[in-house]
Motif scaffolding. Structure first.
Motif, short mmCIF file in Angstrom:
data_model
loop_
_atom_site.label_atom_id
_atom_site.label_comp_id
_atom_site.label_asym_id
_atom_site.label_seq_id
_atom_site.Cartn_x
_atom_site.Cartn_y
_atom_site.Cartn_z
N ALA A 82 0.63 -6.75 -28.56
CA ALA A 82 0.29 -7.73 -29.58
C ALA A 82 1.47 -8.00 -30.52
CB ALA A 82 -0.93 -7.27 -30.37
N ARG A 83 2.19 -6.93 -30.87
CA ARG A 83 3.33 -7.10 -31.77
C ARG A 83 4.40 -7.97 -31.13
NH1 ARG A 83 8.23 -5.77 -32.71
NH2 ARG A 83 8.45 -4.61 -30.75
N ARG A 84 4.71 -7.69 -29.86
CA ARG A 84 5.75 -8.47 -29.18
C ARG A 84 5.30 -9.91 -28.97
NH1 ARG A 84 8.78 -4.82 -24.57
NH2 ARG A 84 8.99 -2.88 -25.77
N TRP A 85 4.04 -10.09 -28.60
CA TRP A 85 3.54 -11.45 -28.40
C TRP A 85 3.67 -12.27 -29.69
CZ3 TRP A 85 1.28 -14.44 -24.52
CH2 TRP A 85 0.60 -15.58 -24.94
N THR A 86 3.27 -11.67 -30.79
CA THR A 86 3.31 -12.37 -32.07
C THR A 86 4.75 -12.63 -32.52
OG1 THR A 86 1.22 -11.35 -32.70
CG2 THR A 86 2.56 -12.28 -34.48
N ALA A 87 5.63 -11.66 -32.28
CA ALA A 87 7.01 -11.78 -32.75
C ALA A 87 7.80 -12.84 -32.00
CB ALA A 87 7.72 -10.43 -32.63
N THR A 88 7.39 -13.14 -30.77
CA THR A 88 8.19 -14.04 -29.94
C THR A 88 7.55 -15.41 -29.76
OG1 THR A 88 7.14 -13.13 -27.95
CG2 THR A 88 9.23 -12.16 -28.65
N GLY A 89 6.47 -15.70 -30.46
CA GLY A 89 5.81 -16.98 -30.29
C GLY A 89 5.74 -17.77 -31.58
N GLU A 104 -6.22 -9.76 -16.61
CA GLU A 104 -4.99 -9.58 -15.84
C GLU A 104 -4.46 -10.89 -15.25
OE1 GLU A 104 -4.92 -6.37 -13.07
OE2 GLU A 104 -5.63 -4.90 -14.52
N LYS A 105 -5.27 -11.92 -15.23
CA LYS A 105 -4.79 -13.23 -14.76
C LYS A 105 -3.67 -13.77 -15.64
CE LYS A 105 -9.24 -14.55 -12.70
NZ LYS A 105 -10.40 -15.49 -12.77
N ILE A 106 -3.57 -13.27 -16.88
CA ILE A 106 -2.52 -13.78 -17.77
C ILE A 106 -1.16 -13.22 -17.42
CG2 ILE A 106 -4.19 -13.99 -19.66
CD1 ILE A 106 -2.82 -11.52 -20.94
N ILE A 107 -1.10 -12.15 -16.62
CA ILE A 107 0.17 -11.47 -16.36
C ILE A 107 0.96 -12.23 -15.31
CG2 ILE A 107 1.26 -9.32 -15.66
CD1 ILE A 107 -1.23 -7.84 -16.56
N ASP A 108 2.04 -12.85 -15.73
CA ASP A 108 2.93 -13.57 -14.83
C ASP A 108 4.36 -13.40 -15.34
OD1 ASP A 108 3.11 -15.28 -17.02
OD2 ASP A 108 1.86 -16.84 -16.13
N ASP A 109 5.28 -14.01 -14.65
CA ASP A 109 6.69 -13.85 -15.03
C ASP A 109 6.95 -14.38 -16.44
OD1 ASP A 109 7.18 -12.72 -12.59
OD2 ASP A 109 8.01 -14.55 -11.67
N ALA A 110 6.29 -15.48 -16.80
CA ALA A 110 6.51 -16.06 -18.12
C ALA A 110 6.03 -15.11 -19.22
CB ALA A 110 5.80 -17.41 -18.24
N LEU A 111 4.89 -14.49 -18.99
CA LEU A 111 4.37 -13.55 -19.99
C LEU A 111 5.31 -12.36 -20.13
CD1 LEU A 111 1.98 -12.50 -21.80
CD2 LEU A 111 1.23 -11.26 -19.77
#
Length: 359
Positions: free
Chosen positions: A109-116, A127-134
């Protein structure tokens, strides 16, 4: 119950040995086959086999492939605990893994928030959200990013095995709960995971002294509580001890509601028993302590949790079944406070604006 019962016997001991050897050899294919056999074997084994297998399965968790189905292995160990395996022997590997995944989910969550962008919402744990972009967004090593993403998506799956050990041993709760609870609450506060059961189990108090003041009569009591899953259960037990014991006036709770709150044997399914409120539960500052909350919500004043009971603001009733079926609650009157002690404790409290008093 984590798994449904099956009557067919199995050679679970040999199957667990095969999994142990496969993991020790770091043989991925062999581990996968043995893991599948163990998952089937746990369901069809006899209870004596499960008793022996529980701690062995839990002990495999630290060495199990980190990208594999570790929560399912923990569920197998937890199911063995449900069928009689020692919760203390199984607890440390299970709860250490729970704590690690909670921390990893928070780091996700920290990394997601920091980079968006500021408007970006945290993704649903699927787990469908896990891809190269993520993984690229999370940054750092791809393997590490994958572990963080998997933790974000699977953290709720740790609840059944965690509850299996937490709800069957006060010793387990004393050893592990306080270290894990803040992390669990931090993750739950992000409102992407339903961790209520885990948070409640981690917050259960055991052998806790509670100062209880009954404002209408000006009396005070020291009550030791333990194993209580929520304040509905606490409310019933306080009424049982104080009204049922003849210490304060009121209508005592039904024998069935008390039994459901305290019986070591859990009810078989849900009952239709109803408990009726006898008090208003208040914090020392006069704010309401909600029945839906926890004994852990009761504030500590000068080293003791301090609860004020007043006349109920309105009549209420609730389902008498306890929150954790396998966790019986206790509430024992340690002593009645002297008049001077009660006055001193009442001086530390404020009246509630919730209670209407005659003018």
């Amino acid at each position: 119950m984590i798994f449904k019962r099956k009557r067919k016997a199995s050679g679970l001991t040999a199957t667990v040995s095969e999994l142990e050897e496969a993991v020790a050899a770091r043989d991925g294919d062999r581990t996968e086959r043995a893991f599948t056999a163990v998952m089937k074997g746990v369901q069809s084994a006899s209870d004596p086999e499960r008793v022996l297998a529980g701690a062995r399965l839990a002990a495999l968790l630290p060495a199990f492939p980190p990208t594999g189905p570790r929560p399912m292995l923990a569920m197998a160990a937890g199911f063995c605990v449900e069928r009689g395996a020692d919760p203390v022997a199984c607890a440390e590997p299970i709860l250490d893994s729970v704590h690690r995944d909670l921390l990893d989910a928070l780091e996700f969550a920290r990394r997601w928030t920091a980079t968006g962008a500021a408007k970006d919402e945290l993704p649903e744990p699927d787990e469908k959200i896990i891809d190269d972009a993520l993984l690229a967004r999370l940054g750092g090593d791809v393997h590490e990013a994958t572990l963080l993403a998997l933790a974000w998506c699977s953290v709720e799956e740790w609840q059944p095995p965690a509850l299996a050990v937490l709800c069957r041993s006060a010793e387990v709760r004393r050893r592990h709960a306080s270290a894990i609870l803040p992390t669990c609450r931090d993750l739950a506060a992000l409102e992407r995971h339903d961790l209520k059961c885990l948070a409640y189990a981690l917050a259960v108090l055991d052998d806790e002294p509670l100062v209880v003041l009954h404002r209408p009569t000006g009396t005070g009591f020291e009550i030791r509580i333990g194993g209580i899953g929520d304040n509905f259960q606490l409310h019933t037990l306080l009424a049982h001890v104080l009204i049922g014991g003849g210490h304060v006036p009121g209508t005592r709770p039904s024998a069935e509601s008390v039994r459901l709150a305290t019986d070591p044997e859990p009810a078989q399914g849900r009952t239709r028993a109803i408990a009726t409120g006898a008090f208003e539960l208040l914090a020392p500052d006069g704010e309401r302590i909600w029945n839906e909350g926890l004994p852990d919500d009761i504030p500590v004043v000068e080293g003791r949790r301090l609860l004020v009971l007043d006349e109920p603001a309105y009549q209420r009733s609730w389902d008498a079944d306890r929150f954790f079926p396998h966790l019986p609650g206790t509430a024992d009157l340690a002593r009645v406070l002297t008049a001077d002690e009660t006055r001193a404790w009442l001086a530390r409290t404020s009246p509630s604006s919730l209670i209407r008093r005659p003018s």
